[in-house]
Scaffold this motif. Structure first.
Motif, mmCIF file in Angstrom:
data_model
loop_
_atom_site.group_PDB
_atom_site.id
_atom_site.type_symbol
_atom_site.label_atom_id
_atom_site.label_comp_id
_atom_site.label_asym_id
_atom_site.label_seq_id
_atom_site.Cartn_x
_atom_site.Cartn_y
_atom_site.Cartn_z
ATOM 1 N N SER A 125 93.265 71.164 130.695
ATOM 2 C CA SER A 125 92.821 71.462 129.326
ATOM 3 C C SER A 125 92.969 70.257 128.404
ATOM 4 O O SER A 125 92.628 70.333 127.228
ATOM 5 N N SER A 126 93.469 69.144 128.926
ATOM 6 C CA SER A 126 93.704 67.963 128.108
ATOM 7 C C SER A 126 92.557 66.963 128.233
ATOM 8 O O SER A 126 91.712 67.058 129.127
ATOM 9 N N TYR A 127 92.555 65.999 127.315
ATOM 10 C CA TYR A 127 91.599 64.907 127.334
ATOM 11 C C TYR A 127 92.290 63.656 127.899
ATOM 12 O O TYR A 127 93.481 63.449 127.671
ATOM 13 N N ALA A 128 91.535 62.847 128.605
ATOM 14 C CA ALA A 128 92.020 61.528 129.011
ATOM 15 C C ALA A 128 91.395 60.502 128.077
ATOM 16 O O ALA A 128 90.174 60.494 127.871
ATOM 17 N N VAL A 129 92.235 59.641 127.472
ATOM 18 C CA VAL A 129 91.736 58.649 126.526
ATOM 19 C C VAL A 129 92.264 57.268 126.900
ATOM 20 O O VAL A 129 93.339 57.131 127.486
ATOM 21 N N GLU A 130 91.495 56.258 126.535
ATOM 22 C CA GLU A 130 91.896 54.865 126.740
ATOM 23 C C GLU A 130 92.035 54.217 125.369
ATOM 24 O O GLU A 130 91.079 54.171 124.595
ATOM 25 N N PHE A 131 93.237 53.741 125.061
ATOM 26 C CA PHE A 131 93.487 53.142 123.754
ATOM 27 C C PHE A 131 92.819 51.775 123.643
ATOM 28 O O PHE A 131 92.788 50.996 124.604
ATOM 29 N N ARG A 132 92.304 51.483 122.445
ATOM 30 C CA ARG A 132 91.566 50.246 122.236
ATOM 31 C C ARG A 132 92.479 49.044 122.020
ATOM 32 O O ARG A 132 92.115 47.923 122.396
ATOM 33 N N GLU A 133 93.641 49.242 121.405
ATOM 34 C CA GLU A 133 94.486 48.106 121.027
ATOM 35 C C GLU A 133 95.910 48.201 121.578
ATOM 36 O O GLU A 133 96.782 47.461 121.143
ATOM 37 N N ILE A 134 96.145 49.103 122.526
ATOM 38 C CA ILE A 134 97.459 49.232 123.151
ATOM 39 C C ILE A 134 97.305 48.920 124.637
ATOM 40 O O ILE A 134 96.478 49.542 125.323
ATOM 41 N N TYR A 135 98.106 47.967 125.115
ATOM 42 C CA TYR A 135 97.944 47.473 126.478
ATOM 43 C C TYR A 135 99.213 47.680 127.298
ATOM 44 O O TYR A 135 100.330 47.727 126.766
ATOM 45 N N GLU A 136 99.033 47.789 128.602
ATOM 46 C CA GLU A 136 100.155 47.945 129.515
ATOM 47 C C GLU A 136 100.869 46.620 129.764
ATOM 48 O O GLU A 136 102.057 46.597 130.075
ATOM 49 N N ASP A 137 100.137 45.512 129.658
ATOM 50 C CA ASP A 137 100.711 44.192 129.955
ATOM 51 C C ASP A 137 100.678 43.309 128.723
ATOM 52 O O ASP A 137 99.921 43.540 127.778
ATOM 53 N N GLU A 138 101.511 42.289 128.723
ATOM 54 C CA GLU A 138 101.596 41.375 127.589
ATOM 55 C C GLU A 138 100.332 40.536 127.440
ATOM 56 O O GLU A 138 100.013 40.078 126.338
ATOM 57 N N GLU A 139 99.611 40.315 128.534
ATOM 58 C CA GLU A 139 98.397 39.501 128.473
ATOM 59 C C GLU A 139 97.233 40.238 127.830
ATOM 60 O O GLU A 139 96.233 39.625 127.438
ATOM 61 N N GLY A 140 97.318 41.570 127.702
ATOM 62 C CA GLY A 140 96.245 42.352 127.089
ATOM 63 C C GLY A 140 95.043 42.517 127.977
ATOM 64 O O GLY A 140 93.891 42.500 127.498
ATOM 65 N N THR A 141 95.285 42.717 129.269
ATOM 66 C CA THR A 141 94.175 42.877 130.213
ATOM 67 C C THR A 141 93.985 44.324 130.661
ATOM 68 O O THR A 141 92.913 44.690 131.141
#
Length: 304
Positions: free
Chosen positions: A30-46
């Protein structure tokens, strides 16, 4: 689809983050999957962070300001661009020159100075439309129409002065109680900006008398005026729910039968069911006035 996501993490209530919906609800989830535009998993921002969120956490991107160099006033509710998101706050200072503003955040109770380009008017997504609408000219006309008497009353109330016997509501910063307001009465002013209050629904350990505590003015507000909701609350309405003898802010996540509603609480990430009579439309005490996104100011009734 580009949207904004409300954070439910401790210390982040009142912040919104740009994201793209990558998966909608299905029979399996029942949930949505979203991808954040300005929050990254790595320090390099990839690698952008991807999360599953509830529908009550999602809103469209607010309309762009018609006047990007608008002039904000002390007491205006705004959202400030900070730490990769938009944070809800209140303008408390206007710097010399009018291009920088001091903003206070209710979550931190701190003041931060922002350039005008990093601020936008706070808007609420209510029943499929934005309130107030993105019409800067109309907003300017509304601001100019505010009477001098109302400005004087607001200035007086912003001082957070409460007299003996005044019914109030008191908040707490203790873990597990953030977002809750407790009914109380002012007993006396202990010192400048600090009051002794007597709670209406809590007693001392021996049960002999009502509990009294000291509270500073930042944690005290007048009792909100009654807003008549004659028919029903709507999905995604922001409400206060009466729970454990106090009022907790939440969002209507489901409209049930027999005047019942499921309410989602962002701070605790839980849902509870309430009767209509145990809910009220959420209001914010801002700049000496009560503010709500779904109120008709002419007759204090809910807009339908």
């Amino acid at each position: 689809m580009l949207v904004e996501i409300a954070s439910t993490d401790d210390g982040f209530r009142g912040s919104w983050y740009a994201a793209t919906v990558v998966r909608r609800p299905s029979r399996r989830s029942s949930s949505y999957a979203v991808e954040f535009r300005e929050i990254y998993e790595d320090e390099e921002g990839t690698r952008r962070v991807t999360e599953e969120v509830a529908g009550s956490q999602i809103r469209p991107v607010p309309p762009e300001e018609a006047n990007p160099k608008r002039d904000f006033r002390v007491g205006d509710e705004v959202e400030a661009r900070y730490n990769d998101g938009w944070w809800e706050g209140v303008v408390v200072d206007r710097m010399r020159g009018g291009r920088r503003f001091g903003v206070s955040f209710r979550e931190w109770r701190e003041r931060v100075v922002f350039e005008v380009g990093d601020l936008r008017l706070r808007r609420e997504w209510v029943r499929g439309s934005w309130l107030p609408p993105g019409d800067a000219d109309a907003e300017d006309r509304q601001q100019k129409a505010q009477s001098q008497m109302e400005m004087k009353v607001a200035k007086k109330m912003k001082s957070n002065e409460f007299t003996k016997g005044t019914p109030v509501e008191v908040s707490s910063d203790e873990d597990g109680y953030r977002g809750a307001w407790f009914a109380a009465v002012v007993v006396e002013e202990v010192s400048k900006g600090k009051y002794l209050v007597e709670f209406k629904n809590f007693r001392t350990e021996d049960g002999a008398e009502l509990l009294k505590e000291e509270a500073d003015a930042l944690h005290i507000r007048p009792c909100p005026p009654e807003i008549i909701v004659a028919d029903h609350f709507n999905l995604f309405d922001e409400v206060d729910a009466l729970h454990n003898d106090s009022w907790w802010v939440g969002v209507v996540s489901k409209v049930l039968s027999r005047s019942r509603y499921t309410v989602y609480f962002r701070d605790t990430k839980e849902e509870l069911v309430f009767q209509h009579s145990n809910l009220r439309l959420h209001q914010e005490w801002i700049g000496g006035r009560w503010m709500t996104a779904s109120l008709d100011p002419k007759n204090n009734t809910r807009l339908v």
